[in-house]
Design a protein around this motif. Structure first.
Motif, PDB file in Angstrom:
ATOM      1  N   TRP A  92       0.828  -1.209   0.000  1.00 23.69           N
ATOM      2  CA  TRP A  92       0.000   0.000   0.000  1.00 23.69           C
ATOM      3  C   TRP A  92       0.867   1.265   0.000  1.00 23.69           C
ATOM      4  O   TRP A  92       0.503   2.267  -0.629  1.00 23.69           O
ATOM      5  CB  TRP A  92      -0.962  -0.022   1.192  1.00 23.69           C
ATOM      6  N   ILE A  93       2.001   1.217   0.669  1.00 24.61           N
ATOM      7  CA  ILE A  93       2.946   2.341   0.589  1.00 24.61           C
ATOM      8  C   ILE A  93       3.463   2.470  -0.843  1.00 24.61           C
ATOM      9  O   ILE A  93       3.600   3.573  -1.386  1.00 24.61           O
ATOM     10  CB  ILE A  93       4.113   2.151   1.575  1.00 24.61           C
ATOM     11  N   GLY A  94       3.748   1.325  -1.464  1.00 21.27           N
ATOM     12  CA  GLY A  94       4.217   1.326  -2.848  1.00 21.27           C
ATOM     13  C   GLY A  94       3.193   1.919  -3.797  1.00 21.27           C
ATOM     14  O   GLY A  94       3.547   2.671  -4.711  1.00 21.27           O
ATOM     15  N   ILE A  95       1.927   1.600  -3.587  1.00 13.87           N
ATOM     16  CA  ILE A  95       0.872   2.153  -4.439  1.00 13.87           C
ATOM     17  C   ILE A  95       0.802   3.666  -4.277  1.00 13.87           C
ATOM     18  O   ILE A  95       0.649   4.414  -5.258  1.00 13.87           O
ATOM     19  CB  ILE A  95      -0.478   1.503  -4.116  1.00 13.87           C
ATOM     20  N   ALA A  96       0.933   4.147  -3.035  1.00 14.77           N
ATOM     21  CA  ALA A  96       0.913   5.589  -2.800  1.00 14.77           C
ATOM     22  C   ALA A  96       2.097   6.272  -3.483  1.00 14.77           C
ATOM     23  O   ALA A  96       1.946   7.332  -4.105  1.00 14.77           O
ATOM     24  CB  ALA A  96       0.933   5.877  -1.296  1.00 14.77           C
ATOM     25  N   LEU A  97       3.285   5.665  -3.386  1.00 15.17           N
ATOM     26  CA  LEU A  97       4.465   6.237  -4.031  1.00 15.17           C
ATOM     27  C   LEU A  97       4.307   6.202  -5.549  1.00 15.17           C
ATOM     28  O   LEU A  97       4.677   7.155  -6.251  1.00 15.17           O
ATOM     29  CB  LEU A  97       5.713   5.466  -3.605  1.00 15.17           C
ATOM     30  N   TRP A  98       3.771   5.111  -6.069  1.00 13.07           N
ATOM     31  CA  TRP A  98       3.486   5.016  -7.514  1.00 13.07           C
ATOM     32  C   TRP A  98       2.542   6.129  -7.952  1.00 13.07           C
ATOM     33  O   TRP A  98       2.744   6.742  -9.007  1.00 13.07           O
ATOM     34  CB  TRP A  98       2.865   3.649  -7.807  1.00 13.07           C
ATOM     35  N   LEU A 101       6.673   0.292  -7.361  1.00 17.99           N
ATOM     36  CA  LEU A 101       6.474  -1.082  -7.825  1.00 17.99           C
ATOM     37  C   LEU A 101       7.418  -2.049  -7.124  1.00 17.99           C
ATOM     38  O   LEU A 101       7.058  -3.202  -6.851  1.00 17.99           O
ATOM     39  CB  LEU A 101       6.654  -1.139  -9.343  1.00 17.99           C
ATOM     40  N   PHE A 102       8.620  -1.583  -6.820  1.00 14.91           N
ATOM     41  CA  PHE A 102       9.542  -2.423  -6.052  1.00 14.91           C
ATOM     42  C   PHE A 102       8.945  -2.774  -4.687  1.00 14.91           C
ATOM     43  O   PHE A 102       9.044  -3.919  -4.227  1.00 14.91           O
ATOM     44  CB  PHE A 102      10.889  -1.709  -5.875  1.00 14.91           C
ATOM     45  N   LEU A 103       8.304  -1.807  -4.030  1.00 16.16           N
ATOM     46  CA  LEU A 103       7.720  -2.067  -2.712  1.00 16.16           C
ATOM     47  C   LEU A 103       6.603  -3.099  -2.787  1.00 16.16           C
ATOM     48  O   LEU A 103       6.305  -3.758  -1.785  1.00 16.16           O
ATOM     49  CB  LEU A 103       7.192  -0.771  -2.104  1.00 16.16           C
ATOM     50  N   CYS A 104       6.014  -3.279  -3.953  1.00 17.71           N
ATOM     51  CA  CYS A 104       4.970  -4.296  -4.110  1.00 17.71           C
ATOM     52  C   CYS A 104       5.532  -5.713  -4.038  1.00 17.71           C
ATOM     53  O   CYS A 104       4.773  -6.681  -3.920  1.00 17.71           O
ATOM     54  CB  CYS A 104       4.227  -4.092  -5.433  1.00 17.71           C
ATOM     55  N   ALA A 105       6.839  -5.832  -4.144  1.00 14.35           N
ATOM     56  CA  ALA A 105       7.492  -7.141  -4.000  1.00 14.35           C
ATOM     57  C   ALA A 105       8.372  -7.195  -2.764  1.00 14.35           C
ATOM     58  O   ALA A 105       8.958  -8.239  -2.464  1.00 14.35           O
ATOM     59  CB  ALA A 105       8.340  -7.441  -5.233  1.00 14.35           C
ATOM     60  N   ALA A 106       8.482  -6.080  -2.026  1.00 18.98           N
ATOM     61  CA  ALA A 106       9.468  -5.971  -0.946  1.00 18.98           C
ATOM     62  C   ALA A 106       9.040  -6.631   0.349  1.00 18.98           C
ATOM     63  O   ALA A 106       9.799  -6.622   1.314  1.00 18.98           O
ATOM     64  CB  ALA A 106       9.785  -4.495  -0.693  1.00 18.98           C
ATOM     65  N   ASP A 107       7.825  -7.186   0.393  1.00 17.43           N
ATOM     66  CA  ASP A 107       7.441  -7.907   1.607  1.00 17.43           C
ATOM     67  C   ASP A 107       7.808  -9.385   1.517  1.00 17.43           C
ATOM     68  O   ASP A 107       7.275 -10.211   2.245  1.00 17.43           O
ATOM     69  CB  ASP A 107       5.949  -7.716   1.902  1.00 17.43           C
ATOM     70  N   THR A 108       8.728  -9.714   0.597  1.00 17.76           N
ATOM     71  CA  THR A 108       9.300 -11.051   0.513  1.00 17.76           C
ATOM     72  C   THR A 108      10.821 -10.913   0.386  1.00 17.76           C
ATOM     73  O   THR A 108      11.305  -9.934  -0.199  1.00 17.76           O
ATOM     74  CB  THR A 108       8.787 -11.825  -0.718  1.00 17.76           C
ATOM     75  N   PRO A 109      11.584 -11.864   0.914  1.00 20.50           N
ATOM     76  CA  PRO A 109      13.041 -11.779   0.809  1.00 20.50           C
ATOM     77  C   PRO A 109      13.534 -11.721  -0.633  1.00 20.50           C
ATOM     78  O   PRO A 109      14.433 -10.941  -0.956  1.00 20.50           O
ATOM     79  CB  PRO A 109      13.520 -13.062   1.509  1.00 20.50           C
ATOM     80  N   ILE A 110      12.936 -12.522  -1.515  1.00 21.57           N
ATOM     81  CA  ILE A 110      13.375 -12.505  -2.917  1.00 21.57           C
ATOM     82  C   ILE A 110      13.030 -11.171  -3.575  1.00 21.57           C
ATOM     83  O   ILE A 110      13.720 -10.714  -4.486  1.00 21.57           O
ATOM     84  CB  ILE A 110      12.760 -13.684  -3.701  1.00 21.57           C
TER      85      ILE A 110
END
Length: 276
Positions: free
Chosen positions: A149-155, A206-215
């Motif tokens: 959700w932070i990523g969506i706001a930044l996007w 968009l990076f934050l949309c994947a950042a809640d996983t280690p990979i």
């Protein structure tokens, strides 16, 4: 891999590379036929959209449905808007000076294949690399968390800066009375490149949309590469070099206006700055 199906992700990574190459090869065919390679810039946003659409299709049954749809819409809205804007701006225009200078370095008989390697295929590779967070996010099985959700706001902030900045510049250029002048109002009062700043925000979001996983954190290289290209690579430096030689007031504008991050104009600008 935080529940991500590694085998399915690898298949998708190969397919998305093929999608990026296919879009850029189509642009190459248009460039060869027209003799103008500036069309590759139109393909840039479309290639990202094709990567996202391909990954979305292949991630069905693997990634969370809400996250997948959000990521697809974010990339498609950004990519299609950007491509449409560049297409409208460049209709009927001659070759982009950047590509003209690049191709002038090689003999005429080698220019077509040189353009294929150094313009089209290179951009396909960059599209695939920069979109790694998107490709990973599509396969994350858990529901969107706080980073998403932070990523969506930044996007959204990034899309605002990019779209509004482009619109303000288009309107400024459309007025014949502004020929030779520098746009220093609106968002352009606070940053010399609101569209580039917005682009960077889009990809960090968009990076934050994947950042809640280690990979997903391993894909931090993607927004870093995009930000570098915009601020220090083929974006800001090349454009500013061209503007400095064609706009009489550009030196004064650079002295008082931030080069990338939106900041209040300098009250006591230095006469000949080299960077922010």
């Amino acid at each position: 891999m935080s529940g991500i199906d590694g085998a399915a992700l690898l298949v998708s990574l190969a397919a998305t590379l093929g999608a990026a190459v296919a879009v850029l090869l189509a642009a190459f065919a248009v460039g060869v036929r027209s003799g103008v390679h500036r069309h590759v810039d139109v393909a840039w946003g479309l290639a990202f959209s094709a990567v996202a659409a391909t990954g979305y299709g292949l991630s069905a049954g693997h990634g969370n449905a809400v996250r997948r749809l959000l990521v697809l819409l974010m990339v498609a809205l950004w990519g299609v808007r950007l491509s449409a804007h560049i297409w409208r701006r460049g209709r009927g225009a001659p070759e982009d000076p950047r590509y003209a200078r690049m191709l002038a370095k090689v003999p005429p008989e080698r220019r077509t294949w040189y353009a294929l390697r150094t313009v089209y295929l290179l951009q396909a590779a960059i599209v695939w690399l920069v979109s790694l967070p998107v490709q990973i996010a599509l396969f994350v099985p858990r529901a969107p968390g706080v980073p998403v959700w932070i990523g969506i706001a930044l996007w959204a902030v990034g899309l605002f800066f990019e779209a509004v900045g482009d619109r303000q510049l288009s309107r400024f250029r459309a007025d014949p009375g502004n020929r030779g002048r520098v746009l220093d109002t609106g968002l352009w009062r606070y940053t010399r490149h609101p569209n580039y700043f917005g682009d960077a925000c889009v990809w960090w979001g968009l990076f934050l949309c994947a950042a809640d996983t280690p990979i997903g954190w391993a894909a931090v290289v993607s927004p870093l590469v995009m930000t570098y290209l915009l601020a220090n690579g083929s974006g800001k430096p090349m454009l500013e070099k061209q503007l400095a030689s064609s706009k009489p007031g550009y030196a004064e504008y650079t002295a008082r206006t931030s080069g990338f991050l939106p900041l209040p104009p300098r009250r006591h600008p230095q006469p000949h700055p080299t960077e922010d």
